[in-house]
Design an enzyme around this catalytic site. Structure first.
Site, mmCIF file in Angstrom:
data_model
loop_
_atom_site.group_PDB
_atom_site.id
_atom_site.type_symbol
_atom_site.label_atom_id
_atom_site.label_comp_id
_atom_site.label_asym_id
_atom_site.label_seq_id
_atom_site.Cartn_x
_atom_site.Cartn_y
_atom_site.Cartn_z
ATOM 1 N N ASN A 8 14.590 -24.275 5.053
ATOM 2 C CA ASN A 8 14.604 -25.325 6.081
ATOM 3 C C ASN A 8 15.809 -26.233 5.875
ATOM 4 O OD1 ASN A 8 13.749 -27.742 4.407
ATOM 5 N ND2 ASN A 8 12.069 -26.316 3.982
ATOM 6 N N ASP A 58 5.634 -23.817 4.025
ATOM 7 C CA ASP A 58 4.182 -23.652 4.123
ATOM 8 C C ASP A 58 3.780 -22.190 3.978
ATOM 9 O OD1 ASP A 58 3.632 -26.377 4.540
ATOM 10 O OD2 ASP A 58 4.333 -26.198 6.606
ATOM 11 N N LYS A 67 18.169 -4.957 -0.826
ATOM 12 C CA LYS A 67 18.507 -5.593 0.443
ATOM 13 C C LYS A 67 17.974 -4.739 1.603
ATOM 14 C CE LYS A 67 22.353 -7.170 3.188
ATOM 15 N NZ LYS A 67 23.710 -6.852 3.545
ATOM 16 N N PRO A 116 1.036 -22.620 -2.016
ATOM 17 C CA PRO A 116 0.137 -23.689 -2.507
ATOM 18 C C PRO A 116 0.576 -25.043 -1.969
ATOM 19 C CG PRO A 116 1.624 -22.933 -4.258
ATOM 20 C CD PRO A 116 1.822 -22.007 -3.088
ATOM 21 N N ILE A 123 1.200 -28.416 -2.902
ATOM 22 C CA ILE A 123 1.419 -29.124 -4.172
ATOM 23 C C ILE A 123 0.825 -30.529 -4.101
ATOM 24 C CG2 ILE A 123 3.177 -29.888 -5.815
ATOM 25 C CD1 ILE A 123 5.054 -27.754 -4.499
ATOM 26 N N PHE A 145 4.743 -37.325 2.233
ATOM 27 C CA PHE A 145 5.594 -37.505 3.409
ATOM 28 C C PHE A 145 5.017 -36.671 4.543
ATOM 29 C CE2 PHE A 145 9.567 -39.889 2.755
ATOM 30 C CZ PHE A 145 9.346 -40.288 1.455
ATOM 31 N N LYS A 169 -3.397 -36.923 8.055
ATOM 32 C CA LYS A 169 -2.951 -36.252 6.822
ATOM 33 C C LYS A 169 -3.279 -37.093 5.586
ATOM 34 C CE LYS A 169 0.561 -33.764 7.823
ATOM 35 N NZ LYS A 169 1.925 -33.369 8.176
ATOM 36 N N LYS A 200 -5.766 -35.277 2.990
ATOM 37 C CA LYS A 200 -5.289 -34.937 1.641
ATOM 38 C C LYS A 200 -5.699 -35.979 0.595
ATOM 39 C CE LYS A 200 -1.272 -32.249 3.196
ATOM 40 N NZ LYS A 200 -0.014 -31.615 2.778
HETATM 41 O O1 C5P Z 1 0.828 -30.864 5.438
HETATM 42 P P1 C5P Z 1 2.270 -31.161 5.468
HETATM 43 O O2 C5P Z 1 3.122 -30.004 4.981
HETATM 44 O O3 C5P Z 1 2.803 -31.708 6.745
HETATM 45 O O4 C5P Z 1 2.447 -32.336 4.400
HETATM 46 C C1 C5P Z 1 3.698 -32.818 4.044
HETATM 47 C C2 C5P Z 1 3.623 -33.389 2.662
HETATM 48 O O5 C5P Z 1 3.040 -32.441 1.778
HETATM 49 C C3 C5P Z 1 4.971 -33.692 2.057
HETATM 50 O O6 C5P Z 1 4.800 -34.808 1.198
HETATM 51 C C4 C5P Z 1 5.292 -32.442 1.253
HETATM 52 O O7 C5P Z 1 6.151 -32.705 0.173
HETATM 53 C C5 C5P Z 1 3.928 -32.019 0.782
HETATM 54 N N1 C5P Z 1 3.747 -30.568 0.643
HETATM 55 C C6 C5P Z 1 3.562 -30.034 -0.613
HETATM 56 N N2 C5P Z 1 3.357 -28.675 -0.752
HETATM 57 C C7 C5P Z 1 3.328 -27.864 0.330
HETATM 58 C C8 C5P Z 1 3.526 -28.400 1.600
HETATM 59 C C9 C5P Z 1 3.735 -29.753 1.737
HETATM 60 O O8 C5P Z 1 3.614 -30.756 -1.609
HETATM 61 N N3 C5P Z 1 3.130 -26.580 0.159
#
Ligand code: C5P
Length: 403
Positions: A209, A278, A288, A304, A306, A322, A336, A340
């Protein structure tokens, strides 16, 4: 090359055998992201050549005060102003005596008189010279004037004796120079994630990204400046991790998760600023992939979360997430926050190329029972404001603008 944003360190080298350890110090300062300029005393230049320090610092080394050619480049007053910090390692008995007397009889002592930057000395000398009442008196006098000291340490000395007078190790000097200080997060341990992740499809391709890591890096610098001990777990970011922050690189969501888990012990504040993928490809091809077929599909599986994992732990740090949203910023972010189980969430509007990968941003920050809007501004200013708010909420202090 100097970029103008890094910490500028003027390193003075006195005439002691410990000067050889200062070669390592230059290397470590540069690894930590500092710009380093070396000034040597004549005696210092007898132990290690200026050429060595020039190669290590990437900058011309100065020895003489009355050097017409060098003064026409950056003169001694400009050099004194350039420095954010002055560190002298090794600081010999003679150099300490000259500094204590306020002499300006060579370039290094002149710079110490002319600078407004904080000065740190790493004394190094024979143990009898160190214990001499004259040296001890100079040491006390310099400290009374605000000069900070690191070391000396005790142990075997180059002169064959054993006792106090060994120069502090480069790591200890680095810590004394850049380590945690005072501020609203003094004594706190902070773990921050930053940047994108790259989820490999084959050895050369990945799903990624546009995140640059700027916000997370700015937050790490702001937390450091607020006195915290900071660990930054980062993906492939396009800005350098800040000086004085422990940086741990992790390319994929899974490796970032593992890095966060193994650095979570004793952490008081966790800030998830990373744009973690995600989904990742279910499998990564060893070779390749060839473009034989007209179409191809990559099967994706969830990575996962995190942030959710850290938030679900007990005990757990203060957890800040964030949210990057293109619609209904406040609504999605508050959902959110609750889903969370976070202590705070900072929501970005990422519609139409805003926020991600840019130098400026605006934030809507929400917590249970309150919110604050931060208008668009440079990310480093925003990071300082956010860290201040987090520190206030962590200490249970009052915050305005709550609803
Ligand atoms: O659910 P969403 O991806 O929108 O949430 C964003 C927040 O979750 C951000 O703080 C991002 O760093 C964290 N995040 C994470 N691990 C993931 C996806 C998002 O820590 N796999």
């Amino acid at each position: 090359m100097e970029t103008g944003t890094e910490l500028k360190v003027l390193l003075g080298i006195g005439g002691g055998i410990a000067a050889y350890k200062s070669c390592e110090l230059v290397r470590r300062l540069r690894e930590a992201g500092c710009a380093v300029r070396v000034v040597m005393t004549r005696a210092g230049a007898a132990f290690v050549t200026p050429l060595t320090f020039q190669a290590l610092s990437g900058q011309p080394v100065r020895v003489d005060l009355l050097d017409a050619e060098a003064e026409s480049g950056m003169d001694h007053i400009a050099l004194a102003r350039w420095a954010d910090r002055v560190v002298i390692a090794p600081a010999t008995a003679d150099l300490m005596a000259r500094l204590a007397a306020g002499l300006a009889d060579d370039l290094l002592t002149t710079l110490c008189l002319a600078t407004e930057a904080p000065i740190l000395l790493a004394p190094a000398m024979n143990r009898v010279m160190w214990e001499h009442p004259a040296t001890q008196a100079n040491h006390r006098l310099l400290q009374q004037r605000g000069v900070r000291m690191v070391g000396p340490e005790s142990g075997g000395q180059a002169c064959g004796e054993t006792g106090a007078g060994r120069m502090a190790e480069p790591q200890a000097i680095l810590h004394a120079l850049l380590g945690p200080g005072s501020g609203p997060l003094a004594g706190r341990r902070v773990l921050i994630t930053a940047g994108p992740t790259q989820e490999p499809i084959d050895p050369v391709r990945f799903i990624g990204n546009r995140s640059s890591g700027r916000m997370g890096v700015a937050l790490a610098a702001a937390a450091r400046d607020a006195g915290a001990e900071v660990c930054l777990v980062h993906g492939p970011i396009s800005v350098a991790p800040p000086v004085g922050v422990r940086a741990v690189a992790a390319d994929t969501a899974e490796s970032m998760h593992a890095a966060v888990r193994s650095n979570l012990d004793g952490v008081d504040l966790f800030v998830a600023a990373a744009a973690v993928a995600d989904y990742r490809p279910r499998t990564t091809a060893d070779q390749k992939l060839k473009k034989d077929a007209a179409e191809m599909a990559v099967e994706l599986v969830r990575t996962p979360d995190i942030l959710a994992d850290v938030a679900a732990r007990r005990p757990r740090p203060f957890v800040v997430g964030f949210a990057a949203e293109t619609t209904d910023l406040r609504g999605h972010a508050r959902a959110k926050l609750e889903r969370k189980g976070l202590d705070m969430i900072a929501a970005n509007d990422v519609s139409a190329g805003k926020a991600i990968g840019t130098a400026r941003n605006a934030l809507t920050v929400l917590w249970p029972g309150g919110e604050r809007l931060f208008p668009e501004q440079p990310k480093d200013e925003l990071a300082r404001a956010l860290i201040e708010l987090i520190a206030t909420r962590m200490s249970g202090g009052p915050t305005t603008d709550t609803n």
